[in-house]
Structure formats: C-alpha cells, structure tokens
Write an enzyme that holds these catalytic residues in place. Structure first.
Site, mmCIF file in Angstrom:
data_model
loop_
_atom_site.group_PDB
_atom_site.id
_atom_site.type_symbol
_atom_site.label_atom_id
_atom_site.label_comp_id
_atom_site.label_asym_id
_atom_site.label_seq_id
_atom_site.Cartn_x
_atom_site.Cartn_y
_atom_site.Cartn_z
ATOM 1 N N ARG A 62 0.834 -1.216 0.000
ATOM 2 C CA ARG A 62 0.000 0.000 0.000
ATOM 3 C C ARG A 62 0.860 1.253 0.000
ATOM 4 N NH1 ARG A 62 -3.031 0.859 4.722
ATOM 5 N NH2 ARG A 62 -4.150 2.485 3.611
ATOM 6 N N HIS A 66 0.338 4.261 -2.472
ATOM 7 C CA HIS A 66 0.006 5.595 -1.966
ATOM 8 C C HIS A 66 1.069 6.620 -2.361
ATOM 9 C CE1 HIS A 66 -3.154 4.527 1.317
ATOM 10 N NE2 HIS A 66 -3.279 3.771 0.242
ATOM 11 N N ASN A 93 -3.168 7.553 5.125
ATOM 12 C CA ASN A 93 -1.816 7.029 5.323
ATOM 13 C C ASN A 93 -1.489 6.690 6.775
ATOM 14 O OD1 ASN A 93 -1.115 7.170 2.603
ATOM 15 N ND2 ASN A 93 -0.440 9.303 2.767
ATOM 16 N N HIS A 189 -5.718 -6.689 -2.626
ATOM 17 C CA HIS A 189 -6.519 -6.878 -1.413
ATOM 18 C C HIS A 189 -6.578 -8.345 -1.000
ATOM 19 C CE1 HIS A 189 -8.935 -2.854 -1.920
ATOM 20 N NE2 HIS A 189 -7.662 -2.682 -1.599
#
Length: 321
Positions: A62, A66, A93, A189
């Site tokens: 992630r 991000h 975050n 995911h």
C-alpha cells in the site's frame, strides 16, 4: 492554425516529450554498475522483516501505491515534517506501517554505496520483495527514480474504499492506468486487513434507512455484523478471509461471490471489463493474475517519476537533503 494554437500544441508536445523522457530514464538493472549489491541488500532486509512479521506485506504494498498516486513515485510518502503536514499524516496514510523496513534497507545500502540509490527505488523494490516473501508474484523492477523534496498533506487525494466504478476508472486513468490495471491492482486486497469504520455503512445504513448494501452477499454481511458493531472503530477484518497473509488469486473468487470487503471491491462488478477479468481469474484454471500484477506494478512505477537531474538522492528517507 493560428499562432496561439500552434503555441499551445507545441507546449503540449513538450510536456508529453518530457514525461516520456522521464519514464524512459527507468530501466531494469539501473544500479548494475554503480551499486550492484542494492537489490540483494533490499531483498535480505525485506525477507527478514516479513519472516518476523508477515502482516507487514500489505502495508508495504500500500505504501508504494500511496506514494505513486500522490506526486508520482518520488518517495514523498516517506518524508516527515515538523508541522505534521506531510503526506504520511493524511488520514488514508495513518494505517501505513513498515517505514522501518525502508529505513533499514537505505541504511544498509548507504554503507556500501553512499548517495547512489534513491528511496523511491527502494520503496519499489521493497514492495516487490514483500510480495515474493508472501509466496506472491515476482517482477523485474525498473529503477532510476530520484527522490522528491516536497510532501504535502493537502495533496493526498487517493482512490477510496467508498468509490464507485466511475470514479475509480477516472482516478486510475488520470495516472495512465486503465481498467485492467484497476482490477489487477485491486487484487492486492488478497493480503492485509481492513477496519470496521470502512465497511460500517455497507452493514448498517447504506442508503440512510438503516439498511445494508444490496451488492454485499447477505450471509457474508451477517458474519461481518457479528464482528463489526455500529460504533466499533478499532476491529480489523481480513480482506481475504482464510488467506490474508498469502498472496493468491482467491480475492477474485470472493468478489465474484459478492464478498468483496469494500464498496470499491464490489464496484469492480459494475464494469464489463473489470467484471470479465474477475470471473476469468475466479473460474479459469491457470490464472494470469500473478503475471498481470507484475505488469501493472511496472506501469504504476512509472507514474510521474523524477529521473536524470531532477530531484535528489536522499541520504535518509524521512528527510530531504
């Protein structure tokens, strides 16, 4: 064509040319001569970290996502500011973990090749190696990025677990990623955890009338309601129940059964291309997901990169030079 229109076209051409030149600055094995040990060092640090804490894999993946979706893949998500107004202080975050893995990789590389390897490249390598450590796909990581000097909390506008398919496609398209990249990267995911506040509306008040999301399988919704009460802000839920520590194809089987945890997962069934991909991976022997994931990660790793003389090579990943 008028002079003003010619000027606009010329400027657009130069912008596109600059963007292409930037992405062309990346290549596999960029540090082959200047720091050939770099990738091996990162792999050693990552494998040790994942062996000790397997749940770090998802946050590290992630973190790369991000980073690239805000200001491009420039390591800006790693920066810290004294006023707490950096990207890492933005709400999406706050759940990121594993910054120490980046720091340890950087410190180990600096001992061997000081001032050579960027933090943004380390972040890309860490994401790949973390997936391999979780029995997931491997891919050739292009390197040659340089680090940005700016990190601003106000610029964090990431795709959300509440987004519908139209918004998701628009957000990914703005970064040069298509519908296939959207559904493939959503497959990330398959590892990691979500939290009750991100699904509460799907369970208790989807339309404001105390109802649940009709796109969520009713039996699965009942199980989730047992774990997540309306006022529960802390409980973590497996995004891929039963194999949330292992990178595999089971995410697509869950989404096909209307058991994707987030609205953004369920939304993938609302587009013909993303839906077709889900059912193909969920039902076809010999999934292409691992290969596709590597391809999409390489594409994502090219978003708005800094190369050549742009940016810098940070000495420490949390602060600019």
């Amino acid at each position: 064509m008028t002079a003003s229109k010619r000027l606009v076209v010329s400027c657009l051409f130069l912008v596109l040319l600059f963007a292409e030149a930037n992405s062309m600055g990346l290549k596999v094995g960029f540090y082959g001569k200047t720091c050939p040990q770099a990738e091996g060092i990162v792999k050693k640090v990552v494998f040790a970290a994942i062996k000790k804490a397997p749940t770090l894999g998802a946050p590290l993946l992630r973190m790369n996502f991000h980073d690239c979706f805000v200001r491009g893949c420039d390591g800006s998500v790693l920066l810290e500011l004294s006023n707490n107004q950096a990207e890492k202080n933005a709400v999406p975050n706050l759940s990121l973990r594993g910054f120490g893995v980046i720091d340890d990789s950087k410190a180990a590389i600096e001992k061997v090749c000081p001032g050579v390897v960027s933090c943004s490249d380390i972040l890309a390598l860490v994401a790949r190696d973390a997936m391999v450590a979780l029995e997931g796909p491997s891919w050739e990581v292009e390197t040659g990025r340089r680090d940005g000097r700016v990190s601003n909390i106000s610029e964090v506008n990431l795709p959300s677990p509440f987004d519908n398919i139209t918004k998701l496609i628009t957000e990914f398209s703005a970064k040069g990623l298509d519908e296939k990249d959207l559904v493939v990267l959503s497959g990330g995911h398959t590892i990691g955890m979500g939290h009750c506040p991100l699904i509460a509306n799907r369970l208790y008040n989807f339309t404001g009338k105390g109802d649940s999301d009709p796109s969520l399988d009713s039996e699965y919704a009942a199980k989730l309601r047992k774990k997540c009460k309306p006022t529960d802000f802390t409980t973590a839920i497996e995004m891929d129940p039963g194999s949330f520590k292992t990178f595999d194809e089971s995410y697509f089987t869950l989404v096909a059964k209307r058991r994707g945890l987030f609205q953004s997962d369920a939304a993938l069934l609302d587009n013909s291309k993303t839906r077709a991909y889900i059912f193909k991976q969920a039902t076809t022997y010999g999934s292409t997901f691992f290969t596709d994931f590597g391809v999409s990660m390489v594409k994502m790793g090219r978003i708005e990169v800094l190369t050549g003389h742009a940016g810098e090579i940070r000495k420490m990943c949390r602060i600019p030079n």
